[in-house]
Design a protein around this motif. Structure first.
Motif, mmCIF file in Angstrom:
data_model
loop_
_atom_site.group_PDB
_atom_site.id
_atom_site.type_symbol
_atom_site.label_atom_id
_atom_site.label_comp_id
_atom_site.label_asym_id
_atom_site.label_seq_id
_atom_site.Cartn_x
_atom_site.Cartn_y
_atom_site.Cartn_z
ATOM 1 N N ARG A 316 0.833 -1.208 0.000
ATOM 2 C CA ARG A 316 0.000 0.000 0.000
ATOM 3 C C ARG A 316 0.866 1.256 0.000
ATOM 4 N N VAL A 317 1.937 1.261 0.768
ATOM 5 C CA VAL A 317 2.847 2.408 0.767
ATOM 6 C C VAL A 317 3.426 2.593 -0.633
ATOM 7 N N ALA A 318 3.834 1.500 -1.261
ATOM 8 C CA ALA A 318 4.388 1.573 -2.619
ATOM 9 C C ALA A 318 3.371 2.151 -3.589
ATOM 10 N N GLN A 319 2.120 1.740 -3.454
ATOM 11 C CA GLN A 319 1.069 2.245 -4.341
ATOM 12 C C GLN A 319 0.885 3.752 -4.174
ATOM 13 N N ILE A 320 0.890 4.224 -2.930
ATOM 14 C CA ILE A 320 0.720 5.659 -2.678
ATOM 15 C C ILE A 320 1.899 6.448 -3.242
ATOM 16 N N LEU A 321 3.099 5.935 -3.070
ATOM 17 C CA LEU A 321 4.275 6.614 -3.620
ATOM 18 C C LEU A 321 4.190 6.703 -5.138
ATOM 19 N N LEU A 322 3.814 5.603 -5.774
ATOM 20 C CA LEU A 322 3.748 5.581 -7.234
ATOM 21 C C LEU A 322 2.664 6.508 -7.757
ATOM 22 N N GLU A 323 1.515 6.516 -7.096
ATOM 23 C CA GLU A 323 0.416 7.383 -7.528
ATOM 24 C C GLU A 323 0.712 8.856 -7.288
ATOM 25 N N GLY A 324 1.632 9.142 -6.360
ATOM 26 C CA GLY A 324 1.887 10.530 -5.997
ATOM 27 C C GLY A 324 2.930 11.231 -6.840
ATOM 28 N N VAL A 325 3.643 10.484 -7.706
ATOM 29 C CA VAL A 325 4.698 11.105 -8.508
ATOM 30 C C VAL A 325 4.253 11.233 -9.957
ATOM 31 N N GLY A 326 5.084 11.891 -10.770
ATOM 32 C CA GLY A 326 4.770 12.091 -12.179
ATOM 33 C C GLY A 326 5.168 10.906 -13.041
ATOM 34 N N LYS A 327 4.698 10.915 -14.303
ATOM 35 C CA LYS A 327 4.955 9.778 -15.193
ATOM 36 C C LYS A 327 6.421 9.670 -15.592
ATOM 37 N N ASN A 328 7.179 10.762 -15.479
ATOM 38 C CA ASN A 328 8.600 10.722 -15.822
ATOM 39 C C ASN A 328 9.491 10.464 -14.609
ATOM 40 N N GLU A 357 3.433 15.760 1.419
ATOM 41 C CA GLU A 357 2.064 15.337 1.117
ATOM 42 C C GLU A 357 1.925 13.815 1.204
ATOM 43 N N LEU A 358 2.924 13.123 0.667
ATOM 44 C CA LEU A 358 2.894 11.660 0.730
ATOM 45 C C LEU A 358 2.985 11.174 2.178
ATOM 46 N N ARG A 359 3.830 11.825 2.969
ATOM 47 C CA ARG A 359 3.981 11.452 4.380
ATOM 48 C C ARG A 359 2.658 11.601 5.118
ATOM 49 N N LYS A 360 1.979 12.720 4.901
ATOM 50 C CA LYS A 360 0.705 12.964 5.576
ATOM 51 C C LYS A 360 -0.357 11.953 5.156
ATOM 52 N N LYS A 361 -0.379 11.626 3.869
ATOM 53 C CA LYS A 361 -1.377 10.685 3.369
ATOM 54 C C LYS A 361 -1.168 9.304 3.972
ATOM 55 N N ILE A 362 0.093 8.877 4.055
ATOM 56 C CA ILE A 362 0.393 7.571 4.627
ATOM 57 C C ILE A 362 0.081 7.536 6.120
ATOM 58 N N GLN A 363 0.412 8.615 6.818
ATOM 59 C CA GLN A 363 0.157 8.674 8.258
ATOM 60 C C GLN A 363 -1.337 8.677 8.566
ATOM 61 N N LYS A 364 -2.112 9.326 7.707
ATOM 62 C CA LYS A 364 -3.531 9.522 7.966
ATOM 63 C C LYS A 364 -4.369 8.271 7.700
ATOM 64 N N ASN A 365 -3.945 7.459 6.735
ATOM 65 C CA ASN A 365 -4.777 6.337 6.282
ATOM 66 C C ASN A 365 -4.189 4.992 6.715
ATOM 67 N N ALA A 366 -5.079 4.066 7.030
ATOM 68 C CA ALA A 366 -4.631 2.716 7.365
ATOM 69 C C ALA A 366 -4.005 2.074 6.141
ATOM 70 N N MET A 367 -2.837 1.454 6.306
ATOM 71 C CA MET A 367 -2.138 0.820 5.199
ATOM 72 C C MET A 367 -2.528 -0.642 5.043
ATOM 73 N N ALA A 368 -3.192 -1.213 6.027
ATOM 74 C CA ALA A 368 -3.647 -2.604 5.956
ATOM 75 C C ALA A 368 -4.614 -2.846 7.103
ATOM 76 N N THR A 369 -5.219 -4.031 7.113
ATOM 77 C CA THR A 369 -6.051 -4.451 8.233
ATOM 78 C C THR A 369 -5.607 -5.842 8.678
ATOM 79 N N THR A 370 -5.784 -6.121 9.944
ATOM 80 C CA THR A 370 -5.428 -7.434 10.482
ATOM 81 C C THR A 370 -6.530 -8.438 10.151
ATOM 82 N N GLU A 371 -6.309 -9.694 10.539
ATOM 83 C CA GLU A 371 -7.331 -10.722 10.323
ATOM 84 C C GLU A 371 -8.611 -10.399 11.078
#
Length: 416
Positions: A316-328, A357-371
């Protein structure tokens, strides 16, 4: 809207085919059981169907009459039949269908899915036909259009090379043996000077009794060859084999370049691509920002919730990082919970603001859920380098030093 037409009078095969196709492609399947129902549906359809699977024998169309009714609408069609005599086989191929499949057992649906997936992929693939005969180029183009390929044509070797330079997305060249300005083998050699066999396929064609023509094509760089008086079924098989081999090579390259868990570039491919980006930005005088990012206290996540949850956090962290940057920009997983980013055209302020911005987004949202359904929150620390320094390695080291200071400052922060 992309839709699929299914014409099948057998309730068992109809239900099974509809379910399998919808499940695999996540597209609506419209199922009719007779030719009359099919024509009525096509007449009132607001949007065209992208593909069709047609039963050869229907109650009101026992001899394949429904094929013309569907093909006349420009729909790429696959024929599904329990009878494939030589007479039926010849009849079906004359109709210029995309494929035929023997309905002998439920496993034949696996071939249906594979054939439909191939048709969907083909719509983004370019093929170049090079031949001095206008009629041959037209005939080959019509066959390839049935399989939804995008076609470019040329009548000479020089024109073919110019087209290849303009259309780098071309994946296959079908070449004749002789042109006004060169022969087919010479064209193969010239193409291979620019394009390797694992990035662009070549199929040589010839007319006549020269038994060595195929070997000559192969020795000069072609992937395959076929006589011009080919069977349509053989032609499609050779085309599909070349395309599927390229696809397989592309997947192997991608798997070697990408991190298996996140789909981001791995460390090796980061340096391959990063060096090129670094050189280009230095040459063009552009800004370049290098960032090292680490998930804070990640070991506690694994220890507290298990490695499966830890893997989902990394994804999930990887996804947020990738979505937050530009195509180049380039995002890579360096290993474990550590990531590296190269941000093209970003100075100190822009780079810091983006990471913040990425730091705040990751801190604010749950990155996973337990069983048990409990949310798992994490934070990240980041270090930036916004000077080209002497080389890419120096930038990474400077960013890593900044990351170390971020951790010393209590984590969950970005240091430039």
């Amino acid at each position: 809207m992309d839709r699929i037409l299914l014409v099948e009078d057998s309730p068992m095969y109809g239900r099974l085919a509809k379910s399998r196709i919808e499940e695999h492609f996540d597209l609506p399947v419209f199922w009719t059981k007779t030719m009359e129902e099919t024509v009525t549906l096509l007449d009132r359809a607001d949007d065209s169907f992208s593909m069709a699977l047609l039963d050869f024998n229907l109650p009101d169309a026992p001899d394949g009459e429904v094929i013309d009714k569907v093909l006349d609408r420009g729909i790429s069609s696959i024929v599904f039949t329990a009878n494939m005599s030589d007479t039926v086989r010849e009849f079906v191929w004359k109709k210029k269908v995309a494929d035929y499949i023997l309905k002998d057992d439920p496993s034949s649906l696996d071939y249906v899915i594979k054939a439909m997936a191939r048709l969907r992929r083909n719509s983004s693939r370019f093929i170049l036909i090079v031949h001095k005969s206008d009629s041959f180029r037209t005939a080959i183009s019509e066959l390839l259009y049935v399989h939804r390929f995008r076609i470019v044509t040329a009548s000479s070797g020089r024109a073919a090379l110019e087209i290849l330079a303009r259309y780098p997305e071309i994946c296959l060249v079908i070449s004749g043996a002789e042109f006004e300005d060169m022969d087919g083998c010479s064209l193969c050699r010239k193409i291979r000077e620019i394009h390797s066999a694992d990035s662009l396929a070549i199929i040589g064609t010839w007319k006549g009794e020269d038994a060595t023509a195929g070997a000559k094509f192969l020795k000069n760089g072609a992937n395959d060859f076929i006589r011009q008086d080919f069977l349509v079924e053989e032609f499609y098989s050779r085309i599909n084999n070349c395309i599927e081999n390229l696809t397989l090579i592309e997947k192997l390259k991608e798997s070697a370049m990408k991190d298996f868990l996140t789909g981001l570039y791995n460390r090796r491919s980061f340096f391959d691509r990063g060096e090129k980006l670094y050189t280009r930005t230095v040459k063009e005088g552009e800004e370049l920002c290098c960032a090292m990012i680490d998930i804070d206290y990640f070991k506690k996540v694994n220890d507290s919730f298990g490695h499966d949850v830890g893997d989902r956090v990394i994804q999930r962290v990887a996804q947020i990082l990738l979505e937050g940057v530009g195509k180049n920009d380039i995002v890579a997983r360096f290993g474990g919970e550590e990531f590296c980013l190269l941000l093209k055209g970003s100075d100190k302020d822009r780079g810091w603001c983006l990471l913040e911005e990425l730091r705040k987004k990751i801190q604010k949202n749950a990155m996973a859920t337990t069983e048990k359904g409990e949310p798992v929150f994490v934070s990240i620390s980041g270090g930036l380098c916004v000077s080209h320094l002497g080389c890419l390695n120096d930038m990474i080291k400077r960013a890593d030093d900044s990351l170390y200071r971020a951790k010393q400052n209590g984590r969950n922060t970005i240091v430039s």
